[in-house]
Design a protein around this motif. Sequence first.
Motif, PDB file in Angstrom:
ATOM      1  N   SER A 279       1.052  -1.217  -0.151  1.00  0.00           N
ATOM      2  CA  SER A 279       0.629   0.147  -0.175  1.00  0.00           C
ATOM      3  C   SER A 279       0.861   1.702  -0.011  1.00  0.00           C
ATOM      4  CB  SER A 279      -0.828   0.306   0.899  1.00  0.00           C
ATOM      5  OG  SER A 279      -2.009  -1.610   1.088  1.00  0.00           O
ATOM      6  N   VAL A 280       0.408   2.179  -0.888  1.00  0.00           N
ATOM      7  CA  VAL A 280       1.677   3.265  -1.189  1.00  0.00           C
ATOM      8  C   VAL A 280       0.166   4.595  -0.987  1.00  0.00           C
ATOM      9  CG1 VAL A 280       3.130   2.133  -2.342  1.00  0.00           C
ATOM     10  CG2 VAL A 280       1.383   2.634  -3.498  1.00  0.00           C
ATOM     11  N   GLY A 281       1.302   5.976  -0.518  1.00  0.00           N
ATOM     12  CA  GLY A 281       1.078   7.116  -0.530  1.00  0.00           C
ATOM     13  C   GLY A 281       1.998   7.956  -1.645  1.00  0.00           C
ATOM     14  N   SER A 282       3.131   7.845  -0.862  1.00  0.00           N
ATOM     15  CA  SER A 282       3.516   8.968  -1.896  1.00  0.00           C
ATOM     16  C   SER A 282       4.466   7.986  -2.641  1.00  0.00           C
ATOM     17  CB  SER A 282       4.542   9.810  -0.812  1.00  0.00           C
ATOM     18  OG  SER A 282       3.848  11.112  -0.165  1.00  0.00           O
ATOM     19  N   CYS A 283       4.884   6.923  -1.594  1.00  0.00           N
ATOM     20  CA  CYS A 283       6.205   5.929  -2.306  1.00  0.00           C
ATOM     21  C   CYS A 283       5.328   5.275  -3.826  1.00  0.00           C
ATOM     22  CB  CYS A 283       6.140   4.895  -1.544  1.00  0.00           C
ATOM     23  SG  CYS A 283       6.564   5.101   0.842  1.00  0.00           S
TER      24      CYS A 283
ATOM     25  N   ALA B 180       7.919  -2.839 -17.090  1.00  0.00           N
ATOM     26  CA  ALA B 180       7.215  -3.162 -15.934  1.00  0.00           C
ATOM     27  C   ALA B 180       6.155  -2.344 -15.964  1.00  0.00           C
ATOM     28  CB  ALA B 180       8.934  -2.187 -15.465  1.00  0.00           C
ATOM     29  N   LYS B 181       5.774  -1.906 -14.729  1.00  0.00           N
ATOM     30  CA  LYS B 181       4.161  -1.516 -14.079  1.00  0.00           C
ATOM     31  C   LYS B 181       4.741  -0.495 -13.210  1.00  0.00           C
ATOM     32  CE  LYS B 181       1.353  -4.577 -16.945  1.00  0.00           C
ATOM     33  NZ  LYS B 181       0.463  -5.699 -16.382  1.00  0.00           N
ATOM     34  N   ILE B 182       4.520   0.822 -12.855  1.00  0.00           N
ATOM     35  CA  ILE B 182       4.007   1.862 -11.690  1.00  0.00           C
ATOM     36  C   ILE B 182       3.322   1.579 -11.229  1.00  0.00           C
ATOM     37  CG2 ILE B 182       6.938   1.784 -12.247  1.00  0.00           C
ATOM     38  CD1 ILE B 182       6.116   4.590 -12.516  1.00  0.00           C
ATOM     39  N   ALA B 183       3.116   2.594  -9.437  1.00  0.00           N
ATOM     40  CA  ALA B 183       2.007   3.202  -9.420  1.00  0.00           C
ATOM     41  C   ALA B 183       2.367   3.402  -7.976  1.00  0.00           C
ATOM     42  CB  ALA B 183       0.590   2.073  -9.146  1.00  0.00           C
ATOM     43  N   GLY B 184       1.915   4.679  -7.731  1.00  0.00           N
ATOM     44  CA  GLY B 184       2.043   5.267  -6.247  1.00  0.00           C
ATOM     45  C   GLY B 184       2.474   6.599  -7.229  1.00  0.00           C
ATOM     46  N   GLY B 185       3.494   7.629  -5.926  1.00  0.00           N
ATOM     47  CA  GLY B 185       3.687   8.898  -6.244  1.00  0.00           C
ATOM     48  C   GLY B 185       2.326   9.959  -5.925  1.00  0.00           C
ATOM     49  N   ALA B 186       1.547   9.607  -5.099  1.00  0.00           N
ATOM     50  CA  ALA B 186       0.472  10.920  -4.884  1.00  0.00           C
ATOM     51  C   ALA B 186       1.233  11.681  -3.313  1.00  0.00           C
ATOM     52  CB  ALA B 186      -0.493  10.070  -3.788  1.00  0.00           C
ATOM     53  N   ASN B 187       0.468  13.023  -3.945  1.00  0.00           N
ATOM     54  CA  ASN B 187       0.698  13.743  -3.314  1.00  0.00           C
ATOM     55  C   ASN B 187      -0.469  14.010  -1.571  1.00  0.00           C
ATOM     56  OD1 ASN B 187       1.080  16.130  -1.438  1.00  0.00           O
ATOM     57  ND2 ASN B 187       3.087  16.447  -2.744  1.00  0.00           N
ATOM     58  N   MET B 188      -0.569  13.970  -0.596  1.00  0.00           N
ATOM     59  CA  MET B 188      -2.289  13.674  -0.178  1.00  0.00           C
ATOM     60  C   MET B 188      -2.361  14.762   0.738  1.00  0.00           C
ATOM     61  SD  MET B 188      -1.961   9.141   0.900  1.00  0.00           S
ATOM     62  CE  MET B 188      -3.361   8.818   0.774  1.00  0.00           C
ATOM     63  N   PHE B 189      -1.205  15.648   0.353  1.00  0.00           N
ATOM     64  CA  PHE B 189      -1.337  16.661   1.821  1.00  0.00           C
ATOM     65  C   PHE B 189      -0.962  17.829   0.817  1.00  0.00           C
ATOM     66  CE2 PHE B 189      -1.348  12.686   4.424  1.00  0.00           C
ATOM     67  CZ  PHE B 189      -1.834  13.171   5.188  1.00  0.00           C
ATOM     68  N   ALA B 190      -1.976  18.757   0.904  1.00  0.00           N
ATOM     69  CA  ALA B 190      -1.648  20.505  -0.321  1.00  0.00           C
ATOM     70  C   ALA B 190      -0.674  21.028   0.648  1.00  0.00           C
ATOM     71  CB  ALA B 190      -3.351  21.027  -0.016  1.00  0.00           C
ATOM     72  N   SER B 191      -0.459  20.416   1.858  1.00  0.00           N
ATOM     73  CA  SER B 191       0.357  21.664   2.879  1.00  0.00           C
ATOM     74  C   SER B 191       2.162  21.628   2.445  1.00  0.00           C
ATOM     75  CB  SER B 191       0.568  21.698   3.658  1.00  0.00           C
ATOM     76  OG  SER B 191       0.156  20.756   4.953  1.00  0.00           O
TER      77      SER B 191
ATOM     78  N   GLY C 119       6.497  12.862  -3.822  1.00  0.00           N
ATOM     79  CA  GLY C 119       5.721  11.868  -4.959  1.00  0.00           C
ATOM     80  C   GLY C 119       6.120  11.855  -6.372  1.00  0.00           C
ATOM     81  N   ALA C 120       6.386  13.250  -6.420  1.00  0.00           N
ATOM     82  CA  ALA C 120       6.733  13.365  -8.369  1.00  0.00           C
ATOM     83  C   ALA C 120       7.705  12.966  -8.109  1.00  0.00           C
ATOM     84  CB  ALA C 120       6.397  15.413  -8.820  1.00  0.00           C
TER      85      ALA C 120
END
Lengths: 217, 201
Positions: free
Chosen positions: B66-70, B129-140, B149-150
Amino acid sequence: MINTQERIEVASSAVQEDSEIDLGILLELGSIGAGHAATSLSDILQETITISVPKIHTLQPHLLPGFYDLHDRPTTAIYLHLNEKYGMDILLTFEEMEARKIAAMMNMCGSVEELDPAMETSALQELGNILIGSFLTSISDFIGLTLLPSTPETVTDGFDAILDNFLIKQSIDSESALVFETRFMRNGTDAKCILIIFPTQELKNLLVEKSKSMMGI
Amino acid sequence: MLSLPEGNPVKDAGLAMAKRIGACQQVEHQIVVDTNTIYTHPHLEEVRVDMAGFKVESRPVELVTSVGSCIGICLYDSIRKCGGLAHIMLPQSSLGLQEPLPGKYADTAVDALVKGIREITKSENRLSAKIAGGANMFASTLANGLDIGAKNIRATKEALERHRIRLISEDVGGSHGRRISFNLASGIIIVRLHNGEIRKL
């Protein structure tokens, strides 16, 4: 208020390891804050709130998700941080349904189905402001240091996904994360709200030094 | 939904599995398979990959993280049905602190997965390869210039380019966490979002 020279001296000792005495002091500070936060929560909800014995964990940041073992549990988190000078991430996490129930109670709704999403977010941000504000004010009063939090943000997602944002920051800064944790229980139910705090090494040292000076150690 | 003619021996194994999990039904002279049920059915043993960790498997299991920014990166050899998943936390190992955790960094995670797959198959592999993730969940955190994430997405793609591994599918960015399930029997990745949305890679 601490002066600039004092801050520099405290920051320069950031590389020192946390001694047991220092951790004990931090735990005591956290306990004072948690007690006040629990009282605030009880006042808001007009219900009995109990808190677990606060704990401090020192472990490598990437081990924390395994430590909690909540993985994809639907979670609502309220996030605040202290200003840049002191640096501390504060995360108040609820089981998603528990957060909705509390927001419904704050909005005088009979059930969560009546809850408007915008009102839910607003209520939870207010809850974060009051709880964390109370936590920080009690510590500030004790050690004479002004700790002002940012505006709260809320997010609902899986527990691990929420946590990883903070653990990344921790793992850049340090080999081990120091995590202060306490759990709030409403009407004796299982722990559904966890307060997790990640202080920076600089802030840890500052809190310890100020506390020691207050206690004459 | 996918309609298949009855009695096609090539499809027998797949149909047997579909029948076992209740993903197909007979409609007149056709067997109708609900592919969505097949993709999302947890019929394989689940093996969790922890944060900063990586796992390589040749058994038909489902690697889960399970990933967020990862970033969750999956490498797969479709001929040998062997693959691996790494849970990347940071773009470069130079940002870390001398830890023996190759899965933690984009640059070392790809090396570790390639090496691990080669050790199992004892041969050179044609990997995708397939990748998923790299989100940015907090605006601050975005406002403070900490869009890790980026940076993770960019570093992961650069690491794949260095190894000349083709990135065939991705689900990255945004502001939500992802649960990644990598089916090593099929090579299919299912990304589940908190709102119940399911994406197939």
